[in-house]
Design a protein around this motif. Sequence first.
Motif, PDB file in Angstrom:
ATOM      1  N   VAL A 135       0.646  -1.164   0.001  1.00 53.80           N
ATOM      2  CA  VAL A 135       0.028  -0.018   0.017  1.00 53.80           C
ATOM      3  C   VAL A 135       0.836   1.119   0.066  1.00 53.80           C
ATOM      4  CG1 VAL A 135      -1.522   1.285   1.345  1.00 53.80           C
ATOM      5  CG2 VAL A 135      -1.989  -1.175   0.866  1.00 53.80           C
ATOM      6  N   ALA A 136       2.060   1.121   0.813  1.00 54.05           N
ATOM      7  CA  ALA A 136       2.861   2.367   1.016  1.00 54.05           C
ATOM      8  C   ALA A 136       3.436   2.638  -0.586  1.00 54.05           C
ATOM      9  CB  ALA A 136       3.854   2.261   1.996  1.00 54.05           C
ATOM     10  N   GLY A 137       3.918   1.332  -1.204  1.00 55.76           N
ATOM     11  CA  GLY A 137       4.554   1.522  -2.461  1.00 55.76           C
ATOM     12  C   GLY A 137       3.622   2.232  -3.548  1.00 55.76           C
ATOM     13  N   MET A 138       2.247   1.805  -3.380  1.00 54.31           N
ATOM     14  CA  MET A 138       1.477   2.462  -4.500  1.00 54.31           C
ATOM     15  C   MET A 138       1.106   3.891  -4.076  1.00 54.31           C
ATOM     16  SD  MET A 138      -0.908  -0.687  -4.889  1.00 54.31           S
ATOM     17  CE  MET A 138      -2.199  -0.014  -5.901  1.00 54.31           C
ATOM     18  N   ALA A 139       0.944   4.214  -2.769  1.00 53.41           N
ATOM     19  CA  ALA A 139       0.817   5.667  -2.289  1.00 53.41           C
ATOM     20  C   ALA A 139       1.643   6.715  -2.664  1.00 53.41           C
ATOM     21  CB  ALA A 139       0.270   5.467  -0.724  1.00 53.41           C
ATOM     22  N   ILE A 140       2.817   6.231  -2.207  1.00 54.15           N
ATOM     23  CA  ILE A 140       3.755   7.389  -2.411  1.00 54.15           C
ATOM     24  C   ILE A 140       4.330   7.782  -3.822  1.00 54.15           C
ATOM     25  CG2 ILE A 140       6.387   7.851  -1.478  1.00 54.15           C
ATOM     26  CD1 ILE A 140       6.042   5.955   0.671  1.00 54.15           C
ATOM     27  N   ALA A 179      16.993   2.104  -9.424  1.00 54.57           N
ATOM     28  CA  ALA A 179      16.328   1.021  -9.625  1.00 54.57           C
ATOM     29  C   ALA A 179      15.383   0.667  -8.730  1.00 54.57           C
ATOM     30  CB  ALA A 179      17.491  -0.262  -9.694  1.00 54.57           C
ATOM     31  N   VAL A 180      15.652   0.787  -7.285  1.00 56.18           N
ATOM     32  CA  VAL A 180      14.586   0.602  -6.475  1.00 56.18           C
ATOM     33  C   VAL A 180      13.397   1.549  -6.363  1.00 56.18           C
ATOM     34  CG1 VAL A 180      14.301   0.675  -3.849  1.00 56.18           C
ATOM     35  CG2 VAL A 180      16.206  -0.483  -4.957  1.00 56.18           C
ATOM     36  N   VAL A 181      13.662   2.900  -6.639  1.00 52.45           N
ATOM     37  CA  VAL A 181      12.542   3.767  -6.668  1.00 52.45           C
ATOM     38  C   VAL A 181      11.728   3.450  -7.946  1.00 52.45           C
ATOM     39  CG1 VAL A 181      12.084   6.106  -7.366  1.00 52.45           C
ATOM     40  CG2 VAL A 181      13.726   5.683  -5.247  1.00 52.45           C
ATOM     41  N   LEU A 182      12.447   3.419  -9.062  1.00 56.15           N
ATOM     42  CA  LEU A 182      11.632   3.075 -10.510  1.00 56.15           C
ATOM     43  C   LEU A 182      10.809   1.812 -10.029  1.00 56.15           C
ATOM     44  CD1 LEU A 182      11.173   3.943 -13.356  1.00 56.15           C
ATOM     45  CD2 LEU A 182      13.295   2.719 -13.821  1.00 56.15           C
ATOM     46  N   ALA A 183      11.078   0.849  -9.516  1.00 54.04           N
ATOM     47  CA  ALA A 183      10.569  -0.427  -9.394  1.00 54.04           C
ATOM     48  C   ALA A 183       9.288  -0.430  -8.439  1.00 54.04           C
ATOM     49  CB  ALA A 183      11.627  -1.536  -9.028  1.00 54.04           C
ATOM     50  N   MET A 184       9.454   0.266  -7.295  1.00 53.47           N
ATOM     51  CA  MET A 184       8.664   0.386  -6.399  1.00 53.47           C
ATOM     52  C   MET A 184       7.032   0.142  -6.224  1.00 53.47           C
ATOM     53  SD  MET A 184       8.482  -0.005  -3.130  1.00 53.47           S
ATOM     54  CE  MET A 184      10.187   0.515  -2.760  1.00 53.47           C
ATOM     55  N   GLU A 185       6.622   0.968  -7.410  1.00 50.00           N
ATOM     56  CA  GLU A 185       5.134   0.916  -7.596  1.00 50.00           C
ATOM     57  C   GLU A 185       4.758  -0.463  -8.297  1.00 50.00           C
ATOM     58  OE1 GLU A 185       1.374   3.172  -9.867  1.00 50.00           O
ATOM     59  OE2 GLU A 185       3.292   4.408  -9.295  1.00 50.00           O
ATOM     60  N   GLY A 186       5.511  -0.544  -9.293  1.00 53.25           N
ATOM     61  CA  GLY A 186       5.265  -2.064 -10.085  1.00 53.25           C
ATOM     62  C   GLY A 186       5.490  -3.001  -8.934  1.00 53.25           C
ATOM     63  N   LEU A 187       6.634  -3.045  -8.017  1.00 53.81           N
ATOM     64  CA  LEU A 187       6.564  -4.271  -7.142  1.00 53.81           C
ATOM     65  C   LEU A 187       5.348  -4.178  -6.290  1.00 53.81           C
ATOM     66  CD1 LEU A 187       8.308  -6.126  -5.534  1.00 53.81           C
ATOM     67  CD2 LEU A 187       9.387  -4.193  -4.161  1.00 53.81           C
ATOM     68  N   ALA A 188       4.833  -3.270  -5.774  1.00 52.48           N
ATOM     69  CA  ALA A 188       3.587  -3.121  -4.979  1.00 52.48           C
ATOM     70  C   ALA A 188       2.472  -3.714  -5.579  1.00 52.48           C
ATOM     71  CB  ALA A 188       3.484  -1.690  -4.333  1.00 52.48           C
ATOM     72  N   LEU A 189       2.152  -3.256  -6.977  1.00 55.51           N
ATOM     73  CA  LEU A 189       1.262  -3.908  -7.703  1.00 55.51           C
ATOM     74  C   LEU A 189       1.115  -5.384  -7.947  1.00 55.51           C
ATOM     75  CD1 LEU A 189       0.746  -0.884 -10.329  1.00 55.51           C
ATOM     76  CD2 LEU A 189      -1.100  -1.687  -8.465  1.00 55.51           C
ATOM     77  N   THR A 190       2.594  -5.870  -8.298  1.00 53.56           N
ATOM     78  CA  THR A 190       2.941  -7.204  -8.379  1.00 53.56           C
ATOM     79  C   THR A 190       2.475  -8.033  -7.084  1.00 53.56           C
ATOM     80  OG1 THR A 190       4.500  -6.658  -9.941  1.00 53.56           O
ATOM     81  CG2 THR A 190       4.650  -8.903  -9.032  1.00 53.56           C
ATOM     82  N   VAL A 191       2.823  -7.574  -5.883  1.00 56.54           N
ATOM     83  CA  VAL A 191       2.479  -8.201  -4.520  1.00 56.54           C
ATOM     84  C   VAL A 191       1.111  -8.441  -4.508  1.00 56.54           C
ATOM     85  CG1 VAL A 191       2.618  -8.082  -2.284  1.00 56.54           C
ATOM     86  CG2 VAL A 191       4.770  -7.369  -3.461  1.00 56.54           C
ATOM     87  N   ARG A 192       0.290  -7.200  -4.709  1.00 54.90           N
ATOM     88  CA  ARG A 192      -1.156  -7.214  -4.468  1.00 54.90           C
ATOM     89  C   ARG A 192      -1.596  -8.329  -5.526  1.00 54.90           C
ATOM     90  NH1 ARG A 192      -3.193  -3.572  -1.306  1.00 54.90           N
ATOM     91  NH2 ARG A 192      -5.207  -3.543  -2.362  1.00 54.90           N
ATOM     92  N   MET A 193      -1.292  -8.285  -6.821  1.00 57.96           N
ATOM     93  CA  MET A 193      -2.041  -9.022  -8.035  1.00 57.96           C
ATOM     94  C   MET A 193      -1.531 -10.659  -7.646  1.00 57.96           C
ATOM     95  SD  MET A 193      -1.863  -8.706 -11.934  1.00 57.96           S
ATOM     96  CE  MET A 193      -3.217  -7.711 -12.049  1.00 57.96           C
ATOM     97  N   THR A 194      -0.255 -10.956  -7.317  1.00 57.88           N
ATOM     98  CA  THR A 194      -0.006 -12.264  -7.013  1.00 57.88           C
ATOM     99  C   THR A 194      -0.813 -12.874  -5.672  1.00 57.88           C
ATOM    100  OG1 THR A 194       2.159 -11.668  -7.757  1.00 57.88           O
ATOM    101  CG2 THR A 194       1.836 -13.762  -6.669  1.00 57.88           C
ATOM    102  N   ARG A 195      -1.100 -12.182  -4.607  1.00 57.64           N
ATOM    103  CA  ARG A 195      -1.553 -12.585  -3.570  1.00 57.64           C
ATOM    104  C   ARG A 195      -2.984 -12.893  -4.115  1.00 57.64           C
ATOM    105  NH1 ARG A 195      -5.025 -10.240   0.270  1.00 57.64           N
ATOM    106  NH2 ARG A 195      -4.628 -11.305   2.379  1.00 57.64           N
TER     107      ARG A 195
END
Length: 311
Positions: free
Chosen positions: A137-142, A177-193
């Motif tokens: 949630v934090a990764g998608m919100a920031i 790299a981490v900043v660029l990946a953060m929102e996609g990482l958060a969305l991937t976590v939620r979709m995988t779950r």
Amino acid sequence: MKLLAVRTVYMVLIVLVSSVAVFYAIRLSGGDAVAAVIQPGSASLEAREQLRELWGLNLPIHEQYFTYMSRLLRGDLGNSLTNSTPIVDMLVVHGRNSLILGGAAFFLVFALGVPLGILAAVWRNSAADASIMTFSVAGMAIPNFWLALLAVWLFASTLHWLPTAGCCSPRHLMMPAVVLAMEGLALTVRMTRSAMLENLERDFVRTLRAGGLSEMRVIGRHVLRNALIPLVSLAGLRLGQIVGYALVVEAVFGWPGLGQVLVNAVLRRDYPVAQFFSLVLVALVVLGNWLADLGYLAANPRLRTARLRGV
């Protein structure tokens, strides 16, 4: 093959329409390319008009567009107006840097996002699940740019662990790299779950468990394989997202990639550079969506017949 041909034609049409929009937007955005190269008062009005004629800026804008596209289709990318550097050389150098950054971000999105999503689904309603979902949630919100500034403040200015900007060592790569990946990482976590939980509640899972299969085998071999279908389409969409966010991330961290070149070219009214790299980014976004659609069809053959009827 028919579907592939239709999608390819659709992609080409989008790129062509985008080329018109990009060309007109850059030319009509105000400013003067000649003034960006020659300071006011340093050359006569006649010399400035001769330079405009040399660059073809005195022609009607539609003629400028067709002239530019004809050269582009012949493989003539042109040169920068500000420093005369061939655009093909800029593409090689800065394209490689963007590929390094985008590839690292793309790897982080799925190398971390999928395992975290699996753990959140397997440990549903646990403290670990709550922690992982809070992170997502934090990764998608920031906002992307705000996260970049926070990272620079904390890890570079305060802790002095990483450099504030530059290229292209692993230490320079970590923060962007981490900043660029953060929102996609958060969305991937939620979709995988979500996909894992949906498949864990199906009848075939209960049947496999009743048949004596271990939980690890049920999840790893059967549930995860079905849950990967939406993640295949997500991969192509993440490519377009990374391309779009790279503009901000490269500018903040001083990463010399395509995004930084494009921003500088727009500010300097360097028309050939701005037009070409805008088209490159548009083409990459369209390609990502095209690959996402085809990947989804390949992962789920049951949709092929329905999609073909709907074309």
